[in-house]
Design an enzyme around this catalytic site. Sequence first.
Site, short mmCIF file in Angstrom:
data_model
loop_
_atom_site.label_atom_id
_atom_site.label_comp_id
_atom_site.label_asym_id
_atom_site.label_seq_id
_atom_site.Cartn_x
_atom_site.Cartn_y
_atom_site.Cartn_z
N MET A 134 0.83 -1.20 0.00
CA MET A 134 0.00 0.00 0.00
C MET A 134 0.87 1.25 0.00
SD MET A 134 -3.50 -0.69 2.08
CE MET A 134 -2.85 -0.42 3.72
N GLY A 135 2.16 1.10 -0.33
CA GLY A 135 3.04 2.25 -0.41
C GLY A 135 3.56 2.70 0.94
N ASN A 136 4.10 3.94 0.99
CA ASN A 136 4.80 4.44 2.18
C ASN A 136 5.83 3.40 2.61
OD1 ASN A 136 5.35 6.34 4.17
ND2 ASN A 136 3.94 5.42 5.62
N LEU A 137 6.70 3.05 1.69
CA LEU A 137 7.56 1.88 1.83
C LEU A 137 8.65 2.08 2.88
CD1 LEU A 137 8.00 0.94 -1.94
CD2 LEU A 137 6.20 0.24 -0.34
N HIS A 138 9.05 0.95 3.47
CA HIS A 138 10.15 0.92 4.44
C HIS A 138 11.02 -0.30 4.13
CE1 HIS A 138 7.84 -2.23 6.39
NE2 HIS A 138 6.83 -1.41 6.58
N ALA A 139 12.01 -0.53 4.99
CA ALA A 139 12.98 -1.61 4.73
C ALA A 139 12.32 -2.99 4.62
CB ALA A 139 14.05 -1.62 5.82
N GLY A 140 11.22 -3.19 5.33
CA GLY A 140 10.52 -4.47 5.24
C GLY A 140 9.98 -4.72 3.85
N HIS A 141 9.40 -3.69 3.23
CA HIS A 141 8.92 -3.84 1.86
C HIS A 141 10.07 -4.14 0.90
CE1 HIS A 141 5.65 -1.08 3.47
NE2 HIS A 141 4.97 -2.11 3.02
N ASP A 183 8.89 9.03 -3.37
CA ASP A 183 9.88 8.38 -2.51
C ASP A 183 9.83 6.87 -2.68
OD1 ASP A 183 11.87 8.52 -0.28
OD2 ASP A 183 10.32 7.37 0.76
N ASP A 184 8.63 6.32 -2.80
CA ASP A 184 8.49 4.87 -3.00
C ASP A 184 9.15 4.43 -4.30
OD1 ASP A 184 7.04 4.81 -0.65
OD2 ASP A 184 5.08 4.70 -1.63
N GLN A 218 12.88 4.27 -3.82
CA GLN A 218 13.29 3.12 -3.02
C GLN A 218 13.21 1.82 -3.82
OE1 GLN A 218 12.46 2.83 1.27
NE2 GLN A 218 10.97 4.45 0.96
N GLY A 261 4.82 -10.27 3.71
CA GLY A 261 5.51 -10.25 4.99
C GLY A 261 4.81 -11.08 6.05
N GLN A 262 5.61 -11.73 6.90
CA GLN A 262 5.04 -12.53 7.99
C GLN A 262 4.55 -11.67 9.15
OE1 GLN A 262 7.92 -15.53 9.08
NE2 GLN A 262 7.76 -16.58 7.11
N LYS A 263 4.86 -10.38 9.14
CA LYS A 263 4.34 -9.51 10.21
C LYS A 263 2.82 -9.57 10.25
CE LYS A 263 3.94 -5.02 9.75
NZ LYS A 263 2.51 -4.73 10.11
N SER A 274 6.58 -0.95 10.17
CA SER A 274 5.24 -0.78 9.64
C SER A 274 5.07 0.65 9.16
CB SER A 274 4.20 -1.08 10.73
OG SER A 274 2.90 -0.68 10.32
N SER A 275 4.29 0.82 8.10
CA SER A 275 4.01 2.17 7.63
C SER A 275 3.29 2.99 8.69
CB SER A 275 3.16 2.10 6.35
OG SER A 275 3.86 1.44 5.32
N ARG A 276 2.51 2.31 9.54
CA ARG A 276 1.76 3.04 10.56
C ARG A 276 2.62 3.46 11.75
NH1 ARG A 276 -2.66 -0.43 8.61
NH2 ARG A 276 -4.40 0.92 8.00
#
Length: 287
Positions: free
Chosen positions: A33-40, A80-81, A84, A152-154, A190-192
């Site tokens: 859903m975007g707002n990406l971080h290292a997990g994505h 930004d996404d 990345q 992701g398993q999260k 998490s993006s949140r």
Amino acid sequence: MSQLTTLTTLASLRAELRQLRQQGQTIALVPTMGNLHAGHLRLVEEAKRHADKVIATIFVNPLQFGPDEDFASYPRTLADDQAQLASVGCDFLFAPSVDEVYPHGQQQLTKVCVPQVSEGLCSAKRPGHFDGVATVVTKLFNMVQPDIACFGQKDYQQLAVIRKLTEDLSFPIQIIGVPTCRSAEGLALSSRNAYLTEKERERAPKLYATLQAIALKLQEGKLNYHELTYQARAKLAELGFSPEYVEIRALDLSPALATTQEWVILAAARMGKARLIDNLIVKKHQA
């Protein structure tokens, strides 16, 4: 930095896919859903290990948000996404509009419901959430028709829902679950997490620490599941969380029994504006 091709329509996506298939290329899908971080980005890196080309998607799916949830305010950071995704060698980004995904609206839309694994846990507080997830993932599977898809398993319950719908609907897709990416303090990325204040960010890793404490007791042979989860919820409340649930299940999300050898501990809790989820898989110590 590799070249990332961004597509916004189903027609352009299918035109690219047609060429890839004519060349005999295998395709991996990474839905986000975007707002990406290292997990994505780890999902993309894993996908690259299994396929010739990787297609990430960014789509904030209105079907999986409740009426009082954060659909309107969910962070949208496309530029930004894109940077990345290019940095880790993603080949394509499919970033459609809501009207492109749901051209006939959402009210009369055919929906996908995955029974049993979608019940309880997160769905208790988010009714209809997993129907929305299952529906959009089914659409993305049909749009992209990948060989592989990485999740992701999260989001453990979500992964279970996707595995079941893939099997039940006979999608010829290999589903790969990728371990949770964490901060140095143990907080699941998490993006949140962007909703956390600085002070909340310092306390948030205590959620995972609470799951680790339960894991130690399970490995010591303390199998009073109700008491363990009751104590964990009380501890989280003491730490400033508003716990929604802490549960101990078998790996297939069925109820844990006295004979269970492997467990998954799952939790969801709110801290300020952020809703945090996490899980931990535990194996029984072998004598």
